[in-house]
Design an enzyme around this catalytic site. Structure first.
Site, PDB file in Angstrom:
ATOM      1  N   LYS A   1      13.951  71.875  16.582  1.00  0.00           N
ATOM      2  CA  LYS A   1      14.120  70.618  17.310  1.00  0.00           C
ATOM      3  C   LYS A   1      15.437  70.018  16.847  1.00  0.00           C
ATOM      4  O   LYS A   1      15.572  69.625  15.683  1.00  0.00           O
ATOM      5  CB  LYS A   1      12.964  69.662  17.030  1.00  0.00           C
ATOM      6  CG  LYS A   1      13.111  68.341  17.785  1.00  0.00           C
ATOM      7  CD  LYS A   1      11.938  67.423  17.520  1.00  0.00           C
ATOM      8  CE  LYS A   1      11.878  66.237  18.476  1.00  0.00           C
ATOM      9  NZ  LYS A   1      13.103  65.471  18.601  1.00  0.00           N
TER      10      LYS A   1
ATOM     11  N   ARG B   1      19.446  62.979  29.978  1.00  0.00           N
ATOM     12  CA  ARG B   1      18.016  62.807  30.208  1.00  0.00           C
ATOM     13  C   ARG B   1      17.745  61.613  31.120  1.00  0.00           C
ATOM     14  O   ARG B   1      16.770  61.584  31.853  1.00  0.00           O
ATOM     15  CB  ARG B   1      17.422  62.591  28.817  1.00  0.00           C
ATOM     16  CG  ARG B   1      16.019  62.270  28.776  1.00  0.00           C
ATOM     17  CD  ARG B   1      15.654  62.134  27.314  1.00  0.00           C
ATOM     18  NE  ARG B   1      14.284  61.711  27.243  1.00  0.00           N
ATOM     19  CZ  ARG B   1      13.524  61.857  26.182  1.00  0.00           C
ATOM     20  NH1 ARG B   1      14.017  62.411  25.090  1.00  0.00           N
ATOM     21  NH2 ARG B   1      12.305  61.452  26.186  1.00  0.00           N
TER      22      ARG B   1
ATOM     23  N   GLU C   1      20.107  71.100  24.297  1.00  0.00           N
ATOM     24  CA  GLU C   1      20.373  69.963  23.433  1.00  0.00           C
ATOM     25  C   GLU C   1      21.808  70.137  22.921  1.00  0.00           C
ATOM     26  O   GLU C   1      22.151  71.178  22.355  1.00  0.00           O
ATOM     27  CB  GLU C   1      19.354  69.950  22.276  1.00  0.00           C
ATOM     28  CG  GLU C   1      19.328  68.699  21.461  1.00  0.00           C
ATOM     29  CD  GLU C   1      18.483  67.545  22.066  1.00  0.00           C
ATOM     30  OE1 GLU C   1      17.885  67.703  23.153  1.00  0.00           O
ATOM     31  OE2 GLU C   1      18.454  66.491  21.422  1.00  0.00           O
TER      32      GLU C   1
END
Ligand code: AMP
Length: 559
Positions: free
Chosen positions: A251, A271, A301
């Site tokens: 993550k 986003r 990301e």
């Protein structure tokens, strides 16, 4: 169509609290809308833009209040007073128009399209003088408005319609107006909205081509779709237990993007569906150089790394790049980024959102390949055991990343939903005990309650309280009532809707992260703060120290 007719619809929506009745009222107005249907699907919620259009009005409440004063001749202070009393600038506008001295000018009848076009036009003003031009345009519109029309125009401008009409109501109303209103019809409209993010398209398609037309709508290049959201798991083993066919990925703490590519055209959307292509020319070049594809929507990301240590840098460094409008290349060189790709939603003319993750990833891996410098596949592992997964989690933290995301390889992609197809696991930060130093009266239904708490820590060296953020969401009615009862006796002074307080109440605050910030005088801000309870046992001098905030801030990058 006269704006007054739409206002009558708003009034009917306002007069009932039943969702079913609201749906029927809206369905009727959609069915009668004729060529105004696209506008009405948006205005029903007071929206002027589809969620994928990056435009914002750029009009603050205080600027709107000024326009109301300009056009009605009512004193600023009176408007502020009404605004404070009702917590609704729309109501204040209606009162001001009502109180306006009679003019001899013949006013025009407002038309829905004029209101819609004028308000959308506010977003387009740029550069010096744009604020004045915005105020003038609003004042001009309000000059022709009846009190009730002014109420809804202002609510539309400030983005608070207070009609209890959400995405779901508009969806159901489209399904009722143009399909048979059944569960299946609602699902068809829902799916069409997920892939388009635009009720204008969905409404017109349902009317012209029915369910089959909706079914033909699909993900399109350069029309951004919402991100699938993660749920939280406490531990890696909980996440594994809850996942059918788990894949673990690092993550990363960066900026989530969807990169749309067709030939040499590349666009990068955040986003929040904003287009940040201009701010990331290095990403565009890397996609051009490193990927072999005709067309694709890649999800990734974007993380900025320190060019000397190679460590991931805090999100703030990257956010500098997001906000910057000049010297973009210089900043790109200063904060180079890596694009960690983790999903593929569209490839060579086909939407992949209904395909299982395993298939999407096979395709993504072919695209991204092994040789990429800037665009790389997110680090991942198919765990062989609980221990294997735990060691992958430890590796992620060791690498300076935030934690891991556990995904289900059998799952489709659900735009905008938190459906449990990805679970995040990360260490939580220790809560802080902070003093409430200011508070703001809430809006609308809750306008009697103090919420929006400004929180401060104690700086021993300077012998003063320094603000580190504000808490404004996630409070229940009961908590708001209790907070108000505790804070009201402590009010020292009031500025607009904000009260400055004697610093006595200490609360426990949970949060995700500490960021650097220029908004608060401590220089730090808590990200996603949550109310953890009152600390009646603590006085302001027992609140957490500024030094602790600083240390926690430093520590989050080294653990
Ligand atoms: P949170 O923002 O804490 O709800 O966590 C979810 C966010 O983690 C997503 O919105 C992404 O921005 C981010 N993220 C980082 N790495 C990944 C990954 N490998 N897969 C999906 N999301 C990721």
């Amino acid at each position: 169509m006269e704006y007054r007719r739409l206002v009558a619809v708003y009034d009917r929506l306002d007069a009932t609290s039943s969702t079913i009745e609201k749906t029927d009222i809206l369905a009727d107005s959609f069915a009668d809308a004729g060529e105004l249907l696209p506008e009405l699907t948006q205005l029903a919620r007071g929206h002027l833009f589809a969620s994928w259009e990056s435009d914002e009005l750029g009009v603050s409440s205080s600027l709107t209040a000024r326009a109301i004063a300009d056009t009605t001749g009512v004193d600023d202070d009176r408007i502020d007073e009404w605004w404070r009393e009702t917590g609704d600038l729309g109501d204040a506008a209606a009162a001001a128009v009502e109180a306006r001295p009679q003019t001899t000018l013949v006013s025009e009848t407002l038309d829905v399209r004029d209101v819609y076009t004028t308000l959308r036009g506010l977003a387009a003003y740029e550069g010096t003088g744009s604020q004045t031009r915005r105020t003038d345009a609003i004042a001009e519109l309000l000059a022709d408005a009846e009190p009730n029309e002014a109420r809804y125009i202002v609510r539309t401008i400030v983005g608070a319609m207070r009609l209890g009409v959400g995405e779901g109501t508009v969806r159901d109303a489209v399904a009722t107006a143009f399909l048979d209103g059944s569960e299946a019809a609602i699902r068809d409209v829902e799916r069409a909205y997920e892939v388009t993010n635009d009720f204008r398209t969905v409404g017109e398609t349902a009317r012209e081509r029915g369910a089959a037309g909706l079914d033909d709508l699909s993900v399109e290049l350069f029309r951004p779709i919402k991100a699938m959201l993660a749920q939280k798991a406490e531990t890696v083993s909980d996440a594994l237990d809850a996942t059918e066919r788990p894949l673990l990925e690092y993550k990363y703490d960066g900026m989530r993007v969807k990169i749309h590519v067709r030939g040499e055209t590349v666009r990068v959307f955040t986003r929040r569906l904003e287009d940040v292509t201009a701010q990331f020319p290095d990403v565009v070049r890397a996609v051009d150089d490193e990927l072999t594809t005709q067309s694709a929507i890649i999800e990734a990301e974007v993380v900025a790394y320190d060019s000397e240590t190679g460590d991931p840098t805090p999100f703030q460094k990257l956010s500098k790049r997001i906000k910057r409008t000049n010297e973009i290349e210089q900043l790109a060189a200063e904060y180079p980024v890596t694009v960690h790709a983790f999903d593929l939603l569209y490839h060579d003319g086909q939407s992949l959102i209904d395909a299982p993750l395993s298939e999407r990833l096979t395709c993504l891996e072919e695209l991204v390949g092994q040789s990429g410098q800037t665009v790389v596949r997110a680090t991942h592992r198919r765990p062989t055991s609980g221990d294997d997964a735990a060691s992958f989690y430890a590796d992620a933290l060791e690498a300076g990343q935030e934690g891991v995301i556990v995904k289900n390889l059998n799952a489709a992609y659900q735009p905008g939903s938190r459906v449990g197809y990805m679970l995040k696991v990360k260490p939580t930060m220790e809560p802080l005990d902070l003093v409430v130093v200011r508070a703001k009266w809430s809006e609308g239904r809750k306008s009697d309650w103090l919420g929006r708490l400004r929180l401060a820590c104690w700086d021993v060296e300077r012998q003063e309280l320094r603000e580190v953020g504000r808490l404004f969401s996630g409070l229940t009615d009961a908590q708001l009532r209790e907070i108000t009862a505790k804070l009201e006796p402590l009010i020292q002074s009031v500025d607009g809707r904000t009260a400055r307080l004697r610093p006595e109440v200490v609360i426990e605050v949970e949060y995700e992260e500490i960021q650097e910030s220029t908004t608060y005088d401590s220089g730090y801000a808590l990200r996603f703060p949550r109310f953890g309870g009152f600390r009646d046992d603590l006085g302001p001098e027992d609140a957490d120290r500024f030094e602790r905030v600083e240390r926690l801030y430093e520590d989050q990058w080294t653990h």
